[in-house]
Design an enzyme around this catalytic site. Structure first.
Site, mmCIF file in Angstrom:
data_model
loop_
_atom_site.group_PDB
_atom_site.id
_atom_site.type_symbol
_atom_site.label_atom_id
_atom_site.label_comp_id
_atom_site.label_asym_id
_atom_site.label_seq_id
_atom_site.Cartn_x
_atom_site.Cartn_y
_atom_site.Cartn_z
ATOM 1 N N PRO A 186 0.809 -1.220 0.000
ATOM 2 C CA PRO A 186 0.000 0.000 0.000
ATOM 3 C C PRO A 186 0.838 1.264 0.000
ATOM 4 O O PRO A 186 1.552 1.525 0.947
ATOM 5 C CB PRO A 186 -0.798 -0.103 1.301
ATOM 6 C CG PRO A 186 -0.382 -1.386 1.956
ATOM 7 C CD PRO A 186 0.893 -1.806 1.330
ATOM 8 N N GLU A 187 0.738 1.973 -1.081
ATOM 9 C CA GLU A 187 1.374 3.280 -1.156
ATOM 10 C C GLU A 187 0.262 4.330 -1.170
ATOM 11 O O GLU A 187 -0.898 3.995 -1.003
ATOM 12 C CB GLU A 187 2.258 3.363 -2.415
ATOM 13 C CG GLU A 187 3.315 2.271 -2.441
ATOM 14 C CD GLU A 187 4.246 2.353 -3.647
ATOM 15 O OE1 GLU A 187 4.520 3.467 -4.112
ATOM 16 O OE2 GLU A 187 4.698 1.299 -4.118
#
Length: 277
Positions: free
Chosen positions: A2-3
DNA sequence: CGGCATCCCTGGGAGC
DNA sequence: TGCTCCCAGGGATGCC
């Protein structure tokens, strides 16, 4: 995984059910995440009213009406599930929060994280400025402070390569290993170029490319949630239209060169050595 | 101090 | 089918 765009997407989905919703129950199955979850989460979150969440870097922040913040960090493998109706606890579920919305609908929010590199915290809003995770974060790449002048200041006297620079959360908050490759491909800049070798034009390209790539991915995430919300309620993973990441040995979209995979700081890095200089 | 290697943890896929 | 090895999108820490 998750960015910034994925975290933003999770925030968006949460905001649809968290708008003066009351926590009716909380269960913690495992406290030893990246750090140990504070005991006050279980005791103090119950019956709190949750307001609309927002994002800071890769962190999800959910304010309560009683001046607290519920914080989620997804680490490398964390996901958040939103479910209505009965929910059977799954492997690596660590925190389960039941909420009741203003219009009396019930949802379950589940924090799942196999590798446990993520974190969940609950603290008084007065501590937000000095929170050990938040205080060192750099600028928001989609915000107005992400400027050429800011980058120049942060690059002064530095010798690290531009990819590591982009991924440094204390400089820019939210870019991770995938989007660093994607952004530099879009900007036609080699990930190996050191920041002292970047001129004003390069910086301009980086800023433009960063905003473009992140916004495009957020839009893709929003679409994915509307159209493909999985039956298990899983959020945070969506099909991304990546141009270089994971594309080694395939052809560059812009020239006839082949995308290569190299290692920078022990992280996979993909680029076109012809387009990116 | 900056930059880099190492480590935290579990699971999935490749190769044998 | 099962074993081993390597890899994974984050980031703190310690060392030089």
């Amino acid at each position: 995984m998750p960015e910034l765009p994925e975290v933003e997407t999770v925030c968006l989905a949460l905001s649809k059910i968290l708008n003066n919703s009351e926590v009716s129950n909380i269960e913690i199955f495992r406290k030893d995440l990246r750090w140990t979850i504070n005991d006050n989460l279980e005791t103090d979150l119950k019956e709190k009213i949750l307001k609309k969440p927002y994002r800071r870097g890769k962190y999800i922040l959910i304010p309560t009406s009683k001046e607290h913040i519920l914080l989620f960090h997804l680490g490398m493998s964390g996901t958040i599930k939103i479910l209505s109706g009965e929910y059977k606890v799954f492997k690596h579920d660590h925190v389960k929060i039941k909420i009741e919305t203003e219009d009396n609908n019930f949802f379950t929010i589940v924090y799942n994280d196999p590798r446990r590199f993520g974190y969940v915290d609950f603290f008084h809003i007065s501590k937000i400025k000095n929170h050990f995770l938040l205080k060192k974060l750099g600028v928001e790449p989609l915000g107005k402070d992400f400027t050429i002048q800011y980058l120049q200041k942060k690059m002064y006297n530095k010798s690290k390569c531009v990819k590591n620079f982009l991924m440094d959360q204390s400089i820019i908050a939210g870019i991770g290993n995938i989007y660093a490759s994607e952004i530099l491909y879009e900007a036609n800049i080699s990930p190996l170029r050191t920041v002292d070798k970047l001129n004003k034009e390069h910086l301009k390209s980086i800023i433009t490319a960063t905003k473009f790539i992140l916004k495009k991915s957020i839009n893709a995430g929003g679409t994915s949630i509307r159209n493909h919300l999985q039956p298990d309620g899983n959020l945070g993973y969506f099909v991304q239209k990546l141009k270089v990441y994971g594309k080694n040995k395939s052809k560059c979209n812009k020239c006839n060169n082949v995308i290569v995979l190299i290692n920078i700081n022990n992280r996979s890095t993909y680029y076109c050595s012809n387009c990116q200089r």
